[in-house]
Design an enzyme around this catalytic site. Structure first.
Site, PDB file in Angstrom:
ATOM      1  N   LYS A 115       0.850  -1.196   0.000  1.00 31.93           N
ATOM      2  CA  LYS A 115       0.000   0.000   0.000  1.00 31.93           C
ATOM      3  C   LYS A 115       0.888   1.250   0.000  1.00 31.93           C
ATOM      4  O   LYS A 115       2.097   1.173   0.228  1.00 31.93           O
ATOM      5  CB  LYS A 115      -0.918  -0.007   1.224  1.00 31.93           C
ATOM      6  CG  LYS A 115      -0.185   0.027   2.556  1.00 31.93           C
ATOM      7  CD  LYS A 115      -1.157  -0.051   3.721  1.00 31.93           C
ATOM      8  CE  LYS A 115      -0.403  -0.025   5.056  1.00 31.93           C
ATOM      9  NZ  LYS A 115      -1.333  -0.030   6.209  1.00 31.93           N
ATOM     10  N   ARG A 144      -9.691   0.450  15.690  1.00 30.71           N
ATOM     11  CA  ARG A 144      -9.837   1.288  14.496  1.00 30.71           C
ATOM     12  C   ARG A 144     -11.026   0.755  13.703  1.00 30.71           C
ATOM     13  O   ARG A 144     -12.094   1.343  13.714  1.00 30.71           O
ATOM     14  CB  ARG A 144      -8.570   1.262  13.633  1.00 30.71           C
ATOM     15  CG  ARG A 144      -7.360   1.928  14.238  1.00 30.71           C
ATOM     16  CD  ARG A 144      -6.229   2.039  13.233  1.00 30.71           C
ATOM     17  NE  ARG A 144      -5.953   0.764  12.553  1.00 30.71           N
ATOM     18  CZ  ARG A 144      -4.915   0.551  11.762  1.00 30.71           C
ATOM     19  NH1 ARG A 144      -4.065   1.538  11.520  1.00 30.71           N
ATOM     20  NH2 ARG A 144      -4.719  -0.626  11.193  1.00 30.71           N
ATOM     21  N   TYR A 187      18.421  28.230   8.174  1.00 28.06           N
ATOM     22  CA  TYR A 187      17.295  28.992   8.707  1.00 28.06           C
ATOM     23  C   TYR A 187      17.277  28.973  10.231  1.00 28.06           C
ATOM     24  O   TYR A 187      17.529  27.941  10.861  1.00 28.06           O
ATOM     25  CB  TYR A 187      15.975  28.406   8.201  1.00 28.06           C
ATOM     26  CG  TYR A 187      15.642  28.757   6.773  1.00 28.06           C
ATOM     27  CD1 TYR A 187      15.423  30.068   6.389  1.00 28.06           C
ATOM     28  CD2 TYR A 187      15.524  27.753   5.811  1.00 28.06           C
ATOM     29  CE1 TYR A 187      15.105  30.384   5.075  1.00 28.06           C
ATOM     30  CE2 TYR A 187      15.203  28.053   4.496  1.00 28.06           C
ATOM     31  CZ  TYR A 187      14.994  29.373   4.137  1.00 28.06           C
ATOM     32  OH  TYR A 187      14.681  29.680   2.837  1.00 28.06           O
ATOM     33  N   MET A 226      13.789  23.395   2.227  1.00 28.21           N
ATOM     34  CA  MET A 226      12.895  22.741   1.274  1.00 28.21           C
ATOM     35  C   MET A 226      13.662  21.899   0.258  1.00 28.21           C
ATOM     36  O   MET A 226      13.265  20.770  -0.060  1.00 28.21           O
ATOM     37  CB  MET A 226      12.034  23.774   0.544  1.00 28.21           C
ATOM     38  CG  MET A 226      11.047  23.154  -0.433  1.00 28.21           C
ATOM     39  SD  MET A 226      10.021  24.367  -1.291  1.00 28.21           S
ATOM     40  CE  MET A 226       8.960  24.918   0.053  1.00 28.21           C
TER      41      MET A 226
END
Length: 357
Positions: free
Chosen positions: A33, A129, A253, A301
């Site tokens: 999956k 679930r 950053y 990024m």
């Protein structure tokens, strides 16, 4: 061309599948999956089809992609069907379906089917679930039988804490399963990757190995069988810039890392847009030209910074392994306070290069 890429070792994949199949897991559905956890579902299925007992995916869209690629092995829909009209496609393409809800049972009872289904009937033994309540299970089994629309039933559940080797939860869930499936003549499927590796005394006719196929341990500690897994994916890129920084200068950053001494910094073409975890902290391991090193500062990024100070031969174009055969994905995930499942699935724009050996 941007040098970031994911190398996929299909021989390691086959090795890991065989380990799952051999270790008291019975027959094994390879769980592919979410695009095979970021490894490419079609290529993974093609590599395993001659060896695997079948495959498991989340939904019919993922299953149809496999059939369109020519995969003819059994495919199980782990979340079953979401709409009753999917049953016609399930029959047409010979998919197996999980039934975890009374509405799905009712849909089968009301459906006009060209041929009978293979149903994996799921009981909620403690995961909470999806799954039928234990008190519903026996009646649901009998209802499926009397429809005349089901050729085969497999009884299944899912363990919530199998990755916790000191927890008694898996044994407790197995006891619930045994109590409420008593008298039902059908194969059973209980084992995910951690259960295959860590709970050999729990029986299972079918296992559902997922993360172990891709060479990542499901455990937060050493385990002798998990140590035999071979990493399938190597995420790598190259140094695209080199900086010499004096003590006191900051990197990246937020200036979260400040040089405590003169350092040589390499900038790597890899960032969180590629799927590398943004929250990986300074000190997260990398390998540069075969030598161990570390991440410095925040992940951007498209780029991240690494320490070249202890790797004097490294420079522009040097190869950087972010995870793979020398830098374990599980360690990177732990440093980033996540799990290997997530970092694999998050890979987006990185091209995959497949090798057979």
């Amino acid at each position: 061309m941007r040098p970031a890429r994911a190398l996929i070792d299909l021989q390691a994949l086959r090795h890991n599948y065989q380990l799952a199949r051999e270790h008291r897991g019975g027959k094994a559905l390879a769980v592919i999956k979410a695009d095979a956890y970021g490894h490419g579902a079609v290529r993974v299925a093609q590599a395993l089809e001659a060896q695997a007992d079948g495959f498991a995916v989340a939904c019919i869209e993922e299953a149809l992609e496999l059939r369109a690629a020519g995969i003819r092995a059994p495919v199980l829909l782990l979340e079953g069907f979401f709409e009753a009209d999917e049953l016609a496609l399930i029959v047409e393409h010979n998919f197996w379906t999980v039934v975890h809800s009374t509405w799905q049972l009712e849909a089968i009872e009301q459906a006009q089917l060209a041929k009978p289904l293979t149903v994996w009937l799921k009981i909620d033994t403690g995961m909470h679930r999806v799954g039928l309540y234990p008190h519903e299970y026996q009646a649901a089994y009998q209802r499926l039988l009397v429809t005349g629309k089901v050729a085969r039933i497999v009884l299944m559940s899912h363990f919530a804490r199998a990755d916790e080797l000191n927890s008694g939860c898996s044994d407790e869930q197995f006891a619930v399963f045994e109590s409420f499936r008593k008298g039902l003549a059908a194969e059973i499927s209980l084992k995910n990757s951690p259960a295959v590796l860590g709970w050999p005394h729990i029986p299972s006719d079918w296992s559902r190995p997922g993360i172990m196929l891709y060479g990542a341990t499901p455990f937060g500690q050493a385990h002798p069988l998990a140590d035999r897994l071979q990493p399938v994916m190597t995420l790598e890129s190259k140094i695209i810039s080199v900086r010499e920084l004096p003590a006191g200068e900051a990197v990246g950053y937020g200036a979260t890392f400040v040089c405590d001494r003169p350092l040589r910094i390499g900038v790597v073409a890899m960032g969180y847009a590629d799927g590398y975890p943004r929250h990986a902290p300074t000190g997260t391991p990398v390998q540069i030209d075969g030598q161990p090193s570390r991440l410095l500062g925040r992940v951007s990024m498209d780029m991240l910074c690494v320490d070249l100070t202890g790797v004097p031969q490294a420079g522009l174009g040097s190869r950087v392994e972010l995870w793979g055969k020398h830098v374990l994905a599980s360690e990177v995930a732990t440093r980033a306070e996540t799990i290997p499942y997530e970092i694999f699935c998050n890979l987006r724009r990185v091209p995959r290069i497949y090798s057979q050996d």
